[in-house]
Structure formats: C-alpha cells, structure tokens
Scaffold this active site. Structure first.
Site, mmCIF file in Angstrom:
data_model
loop_
_atom_site.group_PDB
_atom_site.id
_atom_site.type_symbol
_atom_site.label_atom_id
_atom_site.label_comp_id
_atom_site.label_asym_id
_atom_site.label_seq_id
_atom_site.Cartn_x
_atom_site.Cartn_y
_atom_site.Cartn_z
ATOM 1 N N HIS A 1 -35.149 17.820 -32.012
ATOM 2 C CA HIS A 1 -34.539 18.838 -31.883
ATOM 3 C C HIS A 1 -33.850 19.296 -33.310
ATOM 4 O O HIS A 1 -33.491 20.281 -33.639
ATOM 5 C CB HIS A 1 -33.653 19.203 -30.977
ATOM 6 C CG HIS A 1 -33.622 20.763 -30.430
ATOM 7 N ND1 HIS A 1 -34.298 21.712 -31.003
ATOM 8 C CD2 HIS A 1 -32.910 21.443 -29.574
ATOM 9 C CE1 HIS A 1 -34.057 22.925 -30.672
ATOM 10 N NE2 HIS A 1 -33.284 22.678 -29.463
ATOM 11 N N ASP B 195 -38.067 23.061 -33.515
ATOM 12 C CA ASP B 195 -36.927 24.174 -32.609
ATOM 13 C C ASP B 195 -37.931 24.170 -31.208
ATOM 14 O O ASP B 195 -39.192 23.780 -31.360
ATOM 15 C CB ASP B 195 -37.223 25.513 -33.368
ATOM 16 C CG ASP B 195 -36.022 25.442 -34.379
ATOM 17 O OD1 ASP B 195 -35.094 24.702 -34.553
ATOM 18 O OD2 ASP B 195 -36.365 26.337 -35.664
#
Length: 385
Positions: free
Chosen positions: A356, A360
């Site tokens: 992450h 995204d």
C-alpha cells in the site's frame, strides 16, 4: 538440484582432494547435507559423492577422479565455503580408509588395577557402619486437575531447518516487516475459460504437444492487467519508484523441501502454448530439485495457486522485491444469479496482496477487476478491449 561437473581439486601424488566448487555469485556458503559415498567406497570420475544445500538450490559435488574414498574431512551438517576440502580420494584400490571426524569411536579405557581394591574397601566400610534409618520424605503434592498435562519430551523430535526453509522464513518475515500489506478480493466465474479449455484441449495438445491448463489463462490475464495498471509492476527502491517496462511472472511452486518461485521471463511476448511449455518445464525441475538460481531470480509479479491443495481463500504474502502477489484458489460450484435466474456456476475467489506504500486501493481493485473481466471473457484478449 545442480550437478557440478569436474569440481576443483588438488592433486598430491596418489591422493586427490575434493573441494567445494563455486556455488553462485550471490551465495557465499552452504551446508553439507549428505555424503553419498563413505570411506572405502569406490567412485568413478564425475560420480556424485556429496550434496551441498544452499539458500536456493541443492548442488551435487562430483568426484574429480576415479578411485577409492580415503577420508571424509567434514561432517554432515557442517557449513562449507567454496574451496574447502571435504574429502580425499586415493587412486589406489587398496587404500586405507578413514572415517569422518564425527564417526571416530574412542577406545575403551583399560581397567585400573586399584579398582577392585577400592571396591572391597567400600564394601567393608558399608558392613561396619551402623545402619541409620533415613527420615521419610514428605509426599509430593498432587498436581491440580486444572494444570495442563504436557506431553513427555521423548515424544517430541527436534530437526534442524534446511537452508531453503530458513531462507523462505527470513524473506517472508522481512516482507511483513517492510511492506504495508493489504489484500483485496474478488470472485471469478470460470465458465468461459473452462469451456475454452474443454473445446480446444485435444487440438491444443495435437499441435503444441502440451496440455492447456488454467494457469496460462491467468498469466495472460495478469499480463494484460499489468499493462493497464503499470504501478502494480513497479517497486520502491529507497526514495525512488522503479517502473519496469518488462513483465516477468513468478509462479510459486510447493516442493517437499520448501517453496520455490521460478520466473517466466518476458511473459508479455509469449502465447498460451509457450507459457504452458515453460510451466511444464519448471514443474518437472521443481519436482526433481534441478532449478537453477538464475531461473528463480527476479520477477515483477507472483502468482500463487493454492487451489491445487483445496484452499478456498487466503491472503498471500508478497515476494520481495515485488509489490504484489495474485492468489488463485479452488473452483467451487456455487449458486449465482445470471440473467435473473439462479444457476450453478464454477466460481473461484481471487486475492491480490499489494504494497500500500506504492499501490493505492483504486489501482489494486482495478487490477483485480481487469483479471476478472479477462478470465470471464477471454475474447477480450483478442479484441484488446
């Protein structure tokens, strides 16, 4: 497993020293897992006499000369480096053999002449000394029924981890400690891909000489999804992001010795048949333990198929230095609503674990959704839509 032909050796007249050959550019040492020959055994030139286990592969060390094993210089389980001597071979057939250091047995100590006299003195002292009654020890407190009863130690076995298992454990733990791991899920209707496979499997084998499986369809879908979402193919390096303009797909394969991940190079330039042939080759090498280090290095995305073991759902762990891993699972017939009707469909859950820090949630979901769309309708690959 790799076999090193004619390893380095040093010749000193009748005897020849067998030394550890160069392992690989990134490997500095290994563990001598097993001797295939013992002192006194006759060996031929290039015949394997020992196996060295490294972090990634197992290497056969072959005999540089024909002769008789004269002596083993290290023990099984010892750490060895390139250039270390591990055995001595004698070219003579009547050579005297010696065992490894751990196999030597100490000679029994000769009985001491005063042993019998001291025992007689102890016996006479025991007869003359008055017998005194020792106070009885208090009974041991009974354990409470609420205390857990642990199994006895003799029913446990302690086995050292192989170097491959230790390496896998270290890399997976480093992955957890480094990446911001997040997993997103989706489900795929496998009807059309399975129908495509059933309709053309015979013609595919006849033309290409290899069976048409489901993995090639997912690899083609992953390649297409990476082209739509190139950030999934990128990786963080320090304060920079490295965008890789090539697609190398790693395929996780479980073996009896541990997990290996061979890499299909330039998968974006390969068709279904070429991918299936490469998978078939890697599967045989993984089973035989003959995968080379180069065949497992690199990769931009890993695909793990836990469905072959019956896994319904999982959260796979990223294989560094990649940024994502796709998890396939078992195909289960489930009731689905199609055109307003409830019909049985072969369904598969798919999972994407991603870093992450660089990917995204939007890109991750779009990536997994693209794989779903292509697998459910393979015609998209032909029309590029």
């Amino acid at each position: 497993m790799q076999t090193w032909r004619r390893p380095f050796s040093s010749d000193s007249g009748d005897s020849v020293d067998v030394v550890v050959p160069p392992l690989a550019e990134s490997i500095s040492d290994g563990t001598l897992a097993k001797f295939l020959k013992r002192p006194g055994d006759r060996v031929n030139i290039d015949e394997p006499i020992a196996q060295i286990e490294t972090d990634k592969v197992t290497i056969d060390v072959s005999s540089p000369e024909s002769g008789v094993i004269l002596k083993l210089l290290v023990n099984e389980g010892d750490t060895v480096e390139p250039g270390n001597k591990i055995a001595i071979i004698s070219r003579s057939a009547d050579a005297t053999t010696h065992v490894a250091p751990s196999e030597t047995t100490p000679e029994k100590a000769a009985p001491q002449p005063t042993q019998k006299i001291s025992e007689e003195k102890k016996a006479s002292k025991a007869e003359t000394s008055p017998v005194t009654e020792k106070p009885k020890a208090p009974p041991a407190p009974q354990s409470s029924h609420s205390e857990p009863q642990l199994p006895p130690k003799e029913r446990e076995r302690r086995v050292p981890m192989t170097r491959l298992r230790k390496r896998v454990a270290t890399r997976l733990k480093d992955s957890q400690n480094t990446f911001a791991l997040l997993t997103t899920f989706n489900e795929v209707d496998m009807t059309n891909l399975m129908k495509l496979r059933a309709d053309y499997k015979d013609a595919f084998v006849e033309k290409h000489g290899v069976k048409l499986g489901l993995m090639s369809g997912f690899i083609k879908a992953a390649v297409n999804a990476l082209q739509y979402q190139p950030i999934v193919n990128a990786v963080i390096d320090g304060d920079d992001i490295i965008y890789r303009d090539y697609i190398d797909i790693s395929v996780a394969v479980g073996t009896s010795k541990g997990l290996v991940v061979p890499v299909i190079r330039n998968a974006d330039t390969m068709n279904f048949a070429e991918i299936e042939k490469q998978i078939n080759t890697y599967a045989k090498k993984a089973t035989n333990g003959t995968l080379s280090i180069d065949e497992m290095a690199g990769g931009t995305l890993t695909i793990s198929n836990g469905g072959v073991y019956g896994s319904l759902l999982s959260t796979p762990i990223i294989n560094p230095p990649q940024s994502a891993i796709l998890g396939m699972h078992s195909i289960v017939s489930r009731p689905m609503v199609v055109g307003g009707n409830v019909v049985p469909r072969p369904m598969m859950y798919v999972a994407l674990t991603y870093d992450h820090r660089i990917i995204d949630g939007r890109e991750a979901v779009f990536f997994l959704r693209r794989i779903k769309d292509v697998v459910e309708d393979p015609r998209r690959l032909l029309l590029d839509i």
